[in-house]
Design a protein around this motif. Sequence first.
Motif, PDB file in Angstrom:
ATOM      1  N   CYS A   1      11.970  98.674  26.610  1.00  0.00           N
ATOM      2  CA  CYS A   1      11.212  99.145  25.444  1.00  0.00           C
ATOM      3  C   CYS A   1       9.721  99.235  25.737  1.00  0.00           C
ATOM      4  N   MET A   2       9.350  99.225  26.990  1.00  0.00           N
ATOM      5  CA  MET A   2       7.943  99.168  27.377  1.00  0.00           C
ATOM      6  C   MET A   2       7.331 100.559  27.457  1.00  0.00           C
ATOM      7  N   SER A   3       6.125 100.687  26.923  1.00  0.00           N
ATOM      8  CA  SER A   3       5.408 101.971  26.972  1.00  0.00           C
ATOM      9  C   SER A   3       4.904 102.240  28.384  1.00  0.00           C
ATOM     10  N   PRO A   4       4.643 103.502  28.736  1.00  0.00           N
ATOM     11  CA  PRO A   4       4.148 103.826  30.074  1.00  0.00           C
ATOM     12  C   PRO A   4       2.848 103.107  30.424  1.00  0.00           C
TER      13      PRO A   4
ATOM     14  N   VAL B   1       1.215 100.926  21.716  1.00  0.00           N
ATOM     15  CA  VAL B   1       2.213 100.184  22.490  1.00  0.00           C
ATOM     16  C   VAL B   1       3.395  99.804  21.593  1.00  0.00           C
ATOM     17  N   ASP B   2       3.091  99.328  20.381  1.00  0.00           N
ATOM     18  CA  ASP B   2       4.157  98.957  19.448  1.00  0.00           C
ATOM     19  C   ASP B   2       4.851 100.181  18.859  1.00  0.00           C
ATOM     20  N   VAL B   3       4.127 101.295  18.722  1.00  0.00           N
ATOM     21  CA  VAL B   3       4.758 102.527  18.227  1.00  0.00           C
ATOM     22  C   VAL B   3       5.830 102.988  19.208  1.00  0.00           C
TER      23      VAL B   3
ATOM     24  N   LEU C   1       7.960 108.366  21.293  1.00  0.00           N
ATOM     25  CA  LEU C   1       8.160 108.055  22.707  1.00  0.00           C
ATOM     26  C   LEU C   1       7.340 108.957  23.624  1.00  0.00           C
ATOM     27  N   ALA C   2       6.307 109.573  23.080  1.00  0.00           N
ATOM     28  CA  ALA C   2       5.427 110.421  23.898  1.00  0.00           C
ATOM     29  C   ALA C   2       4.765 109.595  24.997  1.00  0.00           C
ATOM     30  N   TYR C   3       4.537 110.236  26.135  1.00  0.00           N
ATOM     31  CA  TYR C   3       3.955 109.520  27.287  1.00  0.00           C
ATOM     32  C   TYR C   3       2.534 109.062  26.986  1.00  0.00           C
ATOM     33  N   ALA C   4       1.714 109.933  26.432  1.00  0.00           N
ATOM     34  CA  ALA C   4       0.317 109.605  26.159  1.00  0.00           C
ATOM     35  C   ALA C   4       0.199 108.867  24.829  1.00  0.00           C
ATOM     36  N   PRO C   5      -0.509 107.744  24.779  1.00  0.00           N
ATOM     37  CA  PRO C   5      -0.660 106.995  23.522  1.00  0.00           C
ATOM     38  C   PRO C   5      -1.240 107.838  22.396  1.00  0.00           C
TER      39      PRO C   5
END
Length: 383
Positions: free
Chosen positions: A180-183, A196-198, A251-255
């Motif tokens: 569940c970790m963001s890029p 990060v939480d989104v 789940l977009a790559y860029a925050p």
Amino acid sequence: MQTTPLSPEDPAELGGFELLGRIGHGGMGQVYLGESPGGEPAAVKVIKASVVDSEARLRFAQETEILKTIWGPRIAAFLDADPEAERPWLATEYVDGPDLRKHITTHGPLPSVLVASLGATLAEALAAVHKQGLVHRDLKPANLLLGPNGPKIIDFGLAVFTETGATLTAPNTVMGTPACMSPEQANGIKPHDSPVDVYALGAVLLYAATGHYPHQADNVHVLFHMITDRSKEPDLTGAPEELVPLLAAMLAYAPADRPALPEVVQQCRVIIEAQGMKVAQARRRLTTFTAPGPSARAAAEAPTEPVPQEPPAPTLPLETSAPAVYTPTVKVDDPAPADQGQPPAPTPLKPKRPAAPAPLRHSVQARKVAQQLRETYAQSAAF
């Protein structure tokens, strides 16, 4: 929530909380079902003796301070703690229900309207956490308990303060659950902020809807490569069509490309209302659907039908030609004289007493059960 017996080496009491059984464990510690002197159930988290060092104590103390700071109906409430004890411990509200991971593994994915309800509920809760200057940083299905009053977020051990970027990890250290970790989190970019939480919430909702995560691999190094590779799109296979746009955005790559949490709430509302339900109805159905037992699930899956209304009693117009009917008032304790030829007065009905409530399970009973569990374990344990 399933409870297993205490082992002979488990403590019987911590900080005044009587320990009744085990309800979970992890690499850092053990979680027990406890009971306060006043009978309040609690989840008591204890660090393993093998990992108690200065850094573990600091992290435990940080989690304690965070739980003292945050509050809300979707956060498991802080009860008590002692980070300075020989074995540091932390007691929080006990939520009687499985975590989301266990529920999906056992019963399969949730219907899309319930996924949207879960998204609205958790996004609203996380937005409140962010307003208090915190980021959870380790949101995952195992950290979401499905209690009788709805889902609750637990385990703020990796949470960080967004204002200062304070953290106990080294600059290039990655902490969290890879699935569940963001890029940016996987790349070790700090400080961590609300996107990060989104992203993690998007991964949780995808798992709730499909039973799989955005990226999956047997090897953790391959998984990290998939997460950090901009060309690797998240796997949305099996996601209901109405959820795909929202999940893809979260789940977009860029925050900067991810929606803010209030926007997530609004989009979830649109999905719910498009299926003919109100948000409050969907939340109640989510809680019923995830409650233990097949009967509760069947009730939640049944279509919503309008409650039939009784027709109103007929009323006479203010002016009518019908003769008025006179009804004499007869006192119950004053029977009519026999020479009037009237029937005897009716015997008054005694009001029914309400049924006695089922007896509550008292602390003494809980202790007896715990003792039986301990004895059973001791007879079967090899020591």
